[in-house]
Write a protein that holds these residues in place. Structure first.
Motif, mmCIF file in Angstrom:
data_model
loop_
_atom_site.group_PDB
_atom_site.id
_atom_site.type_symbol
_atom_site.label_atom_id
_atom_site.label_comp_id
_atom_site.label_asym_id
_atom_site.label_seq_id
_atom_site.Cartn_x
_atom_site.Cartn_y
_atom_site.Cartn_z
ATOM 1 N N PRO A 107 0.817 -1.222 0.000
ATOM 2 C CA PRO A 107 0.000 0.000 0.000
ATOM 3 C C PRO A 107 0.849 1.270 0.000
ATOM 4 C CG PRO A 107 -0.870 -1.599 1.567
ATOM 5 C CD PRO A 107 0.448 -2.137 1.094
ATOM 6 N N ASN A 108 2.011 1.226 0.655
ATOM 7 C CA ASN A 108 2.892 2.397 0.661
ATOM 8 C C ASN A 108 3.393 2.717 -0.745
ATOM 9 O OD1 ASN A 108 2.704 2.700 3.461
ATOM 10 N ND2 ASN A 108 4.422 1.311 3.834
ATOM 11 N N LEU A 109 3.714 1.671 -1.502
ATOM 12 C CA LEU A 109 4.172 1.880 -2.871
ATOM 13 C C LEU A 109 3.034 2.406 -3.741
ATOM 14 C CD1 LEU A 109 6.339 1.718 -5.010
ATOM 15 C CD2 LEU A 109 5.905 -0.745 -5.230
ATOM 16 N N LEU A 110 1.839 1.908 -3.531
ATOM 17 C CA LEU A 110 0.685 2.405 -4.282
ATOM 18 C C LEU A 110 0.455 3.892 -4.028
ATOM 19 C CD1 LEU A 110 -1.821 -0.554 -3.768
ATOM 20 C CD2 LEU A 110 -0.531 -0.007 -5.840
ATOM 21 N N ARG A 111 0.574 4.295 -2.764
ATOM 22 C CA ARG A 111 0.402 5.722 -2.433
ATOM 23 C C ARG A 111 1.493 6.566 -3.075
ATOM 24 N NH1 ARG A 111 -1.336 3.690 2.643
ATOM 25 N NH2 ARG A 111 0.770 3.829 3.491
ATOM 26 N N LEU A 112 2.705 6.048 -3.067
ATOM 27 C CA LEU A 112 3.818 6.772 -3.692
ATOM 28 C C LEU A 112 3.539 6.992 -5.174
ATOM 29 C CD1 LEU A 112 6.774 7.864 -3.514
ATOM 30 C CD2 LEU A 112 7.519 5.544 -4.077
ATOM 31 N N MET A 113 3.112 5.951 -5.878
ATOM 32 C CA MET A 113 2.829 6.065 -7.306
ATOM 33 C C MET A 113 1.673 7.037 -7.572
ATOM 34 S SD MET A 113 3.134 1.996 -8.083
ATOM 35 C CE MET A 113 2.334 2.095 -9.674
ATOM 36 N N ASP A 114 0.658 6.989 -6.738
ATOM 37 C CA ASP A 114 -0.492 7.879 -6.929
ATOM 38 C C ASP A 114 -0.113 9.346 -6.726
ATOM 39 O OD1 ASP A 114 -2.193 5.844 -7.572
ATOM 40 O OD2 ASP A 114 -2.968 5.577 -5.542
ATOM 41 N N GLY A 115 1.000 9.577 -6.046
ATOM 42 C CA GLY A 115 1.475 10.940 -5.839
ATOM 43 C C GLY A 115 2.242 11.499 -7.022
ATOM 44 N N TRP A 116 2.316 10.728 -8.109
ATOM 45 C CA TRP A 116 3.011 11.184 -9.320
ATOM 46 C C TRP A 116 1.995 11.322 -10.460
ATOM 47 C CZ3 TRP A 116 6.919 6.572 -8.882
ATOM 48 C CH2 TRP A 116 7.790 6.804 -7.813
ATOM 49 N N PRO A 117 1.129 12.301 -10.432
ATOM 50 C CA PRO A 117 0.079 12.386 -11.454
ATOM 51 C C PRO A 117 0.608 12.660 -12.861
ATOM 52 C CG PRO A 117 0.103 14.365 -10.101
ATOM 53 C CD PRO A 117 1.025 13.389 -9.438
ATOM 54 N N ALA A 118 1.810 13.231 -12.976
ATOM 55 C CA ALA A 118 2.364 13.545 -14.297
ATOM 56 C C ALA A 118 3.409 12.534 -14.750
ATOM 57 C CB ALA A 118 2.983 14.943 -14.281
ATOM 58 N N THR A 119 3.560 11.428 -14.004
ATOM 59 C CA THR A 119 4.601 10.440 -14.287
ATOM 60 C C THR A 119 3.996 9.050 -14.373
ATOM 61 O OG1 THR A 119 6.222 11.782 -13.071
ATOM 62 C CG2 THR A 119 6.800 9.489 -13.497
ATOM 63 N N PRO A 120 4.028 8.412 -15.548
ATOM 64 C CA PRO A 120 3.518 7.043 -15.637
ATOM 65 C C PRO A 120 4.392 6.094 -14.808
ATOM 66 C CG PRO A 120 3.819 8.014 -17.827
ATOM 67 C CD PRO A 120 4.503 8.909 -16.852
ATOM 68 N N ALA A 121 3.741 5.236 -14.053
ATOM 69 C CA ALA A 121 4.465 4.268 -13.241
ATOM 70 C C ALA A 121 3.664 2.980 -13.165
ATOM 71 C CB ALA A 121 4.723 4.809 -11.836
ATOM 72 N N VAL A 122 4.359 1.846 -13.300
ATOM 73 C CA VAL A 122 3.721 0.543 -13.174
ATOM 74 C C VAL A 122 4.623 -0.348 -12.330
ATOM 75 C CG1 VAL A 122 2.550 0.721 -15.412
ATOM 76 C CG2 VAL A 122 4.786 -0.389 -15.280
ATOM 77 N N VAL A 123 4.018 -1.329 -11.671
ATOM 78 C CA VAL A 123 4.766 -2.351 -10.945
ATOM 79 C C VAL A 123 4.591 -3.655 -11.704
ATOM 80 C CG1 VAL A 123 5.044 -3.611 -8.792
ATOM 81 C CG2 VAL A 123 4.429 -1.190 -8.738
ATOM 82 N N LEU A 124 5.706 -4.289 -12.060
ATOM 83 C CA LEU A 124 5.689 -5.547 -12.792
ATOM 84 C C LEU A 124 6.034 -6.704 -11.873
ATOM 85 C CD1 LEU A 124 7.525 -4.585 -16.109
ATOM 86 C CD2 LEU A 124 5.088 -4.463 -15.588
ATOM 87 N N GLY A 125 5.388 -7.840 -12.117
ATOM 88 C CA GLY A 125 5.721 -9.062 -11.408
ATOM 89 C C GLY A 125 6.874 -9.781 -12.066
ATOM 90 N N ARG A 126 7.191 -10.942 -11.543
ATOM 91 C CA ARG A 126 8.365 -11.675 -12.009
ATOM 92 C C ARG A 126 8.237 -12.130 -13.462
ATOM 93 N NH1 ARG A 126 5.428 -14.294 -8.332
ATOM 94 N NH2 ARG A 126 4.447 -16.279 -8.884
ATOM 95 N N CYS A 127 6.996 -12.277 -13.964
ATOM 96 C CA CYS A 127 6.776 -12.678 -15.362
ATOM 97 C C CYS A 127 6.280 -11.518 -16.204
ATOM 98 C CB CYS A 127 5.804 -13.848 -15.422
ATOM 99 S SG CYS A 127 6.506 -15.382 -14.773
ATOM 100 N N LEU A 128 6.560 -10.291 -15.770
ATOM 101 C CA LEU A 128 6.276 -9.070 -16.511
ATOM 102 C C LEU A 128 4.781 -8.777 -16.638
ATOM 103 C CD1 LEU A 128 8.977 -9.317 -19.342
ATOM 104 C CD2 LEU A 128 9.198 -8.429 -17.016
ATOM 105 N N ASP A 129 3.984 -9.336 -15.727
ATOM 106 C CA ASP A 129 2.582 -8.955 -15.664
ATOM 107 C C ASP A 129 2.451 -7.692 -14.817
ATOM 108 O OD1 ASP A 129 3.573 -10.720 -13.721
ATOM 109 O OD2 ASP A 129 1.585 -11.189 -12.969
ATOM 110 N N VAL A 130 1.486 -6.842 -15.145
ATOM 111 C CA VAL A 130 1.298 -5.572 -14.444
ATOM 112 C C VAL A 130 0.512 -5.829 -13.155
ATOM 113 C CG1 VAL A 130 0.333 -3.252 -14.569
ATOM 114 C CG2 VAL A 130 1.352 -4.286 -16.613
ATOM 115 N N LEU A 131 1.167 -5.618 -12.033
ATOM 116 C CA LEU A 131 0.533 -5.825 -10.733
ATOM 117 C C LEU A 131 -0.189 -4.580 -10.241
ATOM 118 C CD1 LEU A 131 3.419 -7.739 -8.910
ATOM 119 C CD2 LEU A 131 1.511 -8.715 -10.206
ATOM 120 N N ALA A 132 0.301 -3.414 -10.647
ATOM 121 C CA ALA A 132 -0.303 -2.152 -10.209
ATOM 122 C C ALA A 132 0.169 -1.044 -11.126
ATOM 123 C CB ALA A 132 0.078 -1.839 -8.762
#
Length: 273
Positions: A107-132
């Motif tokens: 959840p801390n990482l999700l909040r961090l990403m949401d604080g970047w409205p002008a910056t695309p950010a994604v979290v990838l899993g070990r098989c390159l699937d988009v987790l968030a």
């Protein structure tokens, strides 16, 4: 070849991709094989040809660290590929596999990403699937059949070559990233399923998987052709998530003052509305 001969398969694949002239060897006459001959790799690594042949065939599986280093130099491997070769030569002891829990993003990482409205950010899993993703990260990859799975987006999505103008380079790097994950945990059921499906459905994936390229995701400039805002040229940084081994935070940005920055801002406006 011996079954499950991952070390030998890697050596053979890399040998076939190195030209003799790249390593200061004479090109010679007509060659029956692509790349280097086995005896040339043995010469460059300072081992006997018989010993090297036994390594490729899987009849010798325990080269010393010094021999592995010499093979890496002989095959002109970069740092990532050299580390992968060492993992293949000294695989971790097999562990009793427990049922793997679904990958979850902090959840801390999700909040961090949401604080970047002008910056695309994604979290990838070990098989390159988009987790968030944050809102702009979602907008960047939206509109495709496989928007939530980047390796399937590259190889199975009908829009892939339109979305990635430099598709071949993206495909090579994507497979190299999956190969790196395979070297860490080759028995991962999700990885096995992913490679199996893509091998059946994509001739391009089969071709690139057979090369045994290793590409750790670090940083790069990538071009996109977005259906809403047109051409985007974005650089990205790949950051490992220490609290969740195997996860990567990918952060994209445009060059300040560039047309891509204006297009990214437009995409953000469209996503917000």
């Amino acid at each position: 070849m011996v079954k499950d001969n991952t070390l030998g398969e890697f050596l053979r694949a890399r040998r076939e991709q190195v030209g003799p002239e790249e390593l200061g060897l004479p090109p010679g006459g007509s060659r029956r094989v692509a790349g280097l001959r086995r005896e040339e790799v043995a010469l460059l690594a300072g081992v006997s040809t018989d010993y090297y042949v036994r390594l490729e065939q899987g009849r010798e599986r325990n080269p010393s660290a010094q021999v592995v280093d010499a093979l890496a130099r002989g095959l002109a491997l970069d740092e990532d590929a050299s580390a992968h070769l060492h993992r293949l030569a000294r695989p971790a002891p097999a562990r009793r596999r427990r049922t793997r829990r679904p990958e979850r993003v902090s959840p801390n990482l999700l909040r961090l990403m949401d604080g970047w409205p002008a910056t695309p950010a994604v979290v990838l899993g070990r098989c390159l699937d988009v987790l968030a993703h944050n809102a702009l990260g979602e907008a960047l990859f939206a509109g495709h059949v496989y928007s939530g799975d980047l390796i399937r987006l590259v190889f199975l999505d009908p829009d892939a070559r339109e979305f990635y103008p430099d598709w071949e380079r993206v495909a090579v790097n994507t497979v190299g990233g999956l190969r790196a994950a395979a070297g860490i945990d080759p028995d991962d059921p999700q990885l096995i399923d992913t490679v199996g499906e893509l091998s059946v459905k994509s001739a391009d994936f089969r071709r690139l998987w057979a090369r045994h390229d290793i590409r750790q995701k670090t940083h790069e400039t990538k071009r996109f052709r977005h259906r809403l805002v047109g051409e985007l040229e974005l650089s990205y940084e790949a950051l490992t998530v220490n609290s969740a081994p195997g996860q990567q935070l990918i952060v994209y940005q445009a060059e300040p003052g560039s047309p891509s920055e204006a297009a990214l801002a437009l995409l953000g406006s469209l996503a917000a509305s």
